[in-house]
Design a protein around this motif. Structure first.
Motif: not given
Length: 253
Positions: A59-64, A73, A84
């Motif tokens: 997910t997008s939240q898991d791409k850092v 950010t 992302r």
């Protein structure tokens, strides 16, 4: 992956177990499109990665994205596109150089790619052209200094022009460059046996792989010594009168 069951059979019949579901989790694999990216002060750079199919999907939240230990950010400095997978670093400064990491993760694990960013500084003129007044037939010596704007690469050369015309070594002209231990360049332009034809606007230009930067124009005017001439004035005299002769003094430069 799939649904599995077990069936037992003998002469009296058979029986089947309850169905069991097997899910195989696959961690993502991250690949950097370019592992090294170079930009110039004031410009932008784009960092891109590719992520393989994974189960469960990332997910997008898991791409850092990170620089060092700092999570990046969305803001004026950093912008994310392509779900992302693309990071743009805007309005580069020297401090933006360094290693950036991208990590994709799911319940099966994670993978990370590193991209190194180099920020090149445009050359700057640290000393505008300087010279001492010179008389006609003398030697004109003009100096100029240049460095980088706090970043590599250092200037590689200095070149000169007068009224837009390039000046290179040859004949009366000598162009030399010296490099200090800190990388600062000093350029020297010498013109021997100068005349008023050497009057003009002189500029030095620092050159590096990141670009060029020119100095302000320095107006140079060769000093010409005044010329003095004396000549008799034209006048009439009457015969018998005492003769007086007048002279005219002319000063020009």
């Amino acid at each position: 992956a799939g649904d599995y069951s077990c069936t037992a059979t003998n002469r009296r019949g058979s029986d089947t177990s309850q169905t069991a579901s097997l899910t195989v989790y696959v961690k993502p694999t991250v690949t950097a499109v370019n592992t090294m990216v170079t930009g110039s002060v004031g410009g932008n750079v784009v960092l891109q990665v590719m992520v393989s199919e994974a189960n469960p999907a990332v997910t997008s939240q898991d791409k850092v994205w990170k620089k060092g230990s700092n999570v990046l950010t969305q803001q004026t400095k950093y912008s994310f596109t392509n779900n992302r997978l693309t990071l743009t670093i805007n309005t580069l400064v020297v401090g933006d150089g360094g290693d950036y990491t991208f990590t994709a993760s799911n319940r099966a694990g994670s993978d990370t790619a590193t991209i190194s960013v180099t920020v090149e500084g445009f050359p700057i003129i640290t000393q505008q052209p300087m010279f001492d007044a010179v008389n006609e037939t003398g030697t004109l010596v003009v100096t100029c200094k240049a460095d980088a704007s706090g970043a590599d690469p250092k200037p590689m050369s200095l070149k000169w022009n007068r009224d837009g015309t390039s000046l290179t070594s040859g004949g009366r002209i000598s162009v030399t460059t010296t490099t200090a231990t800190n990388g600062e360049l000093t350029g020297t332009l010498q013109i021997q046996t100068v005349t008023t034809a050497d009057d003009g606007n002189y500029k030095c230009t620092a050159v590096s792989s990141a670009g060029e930067k020119s100095s302000d124009a320095k107006v140079i005017k060769v000093q010409v010594a005044p010329e003095i001439s004396v000549s008799p004035a034209m006048d009439s005299a009457v015969e018998g009168d005492a003769e007086e002769e007048e002279f005219v003094l002319t000063i020009s430069n």
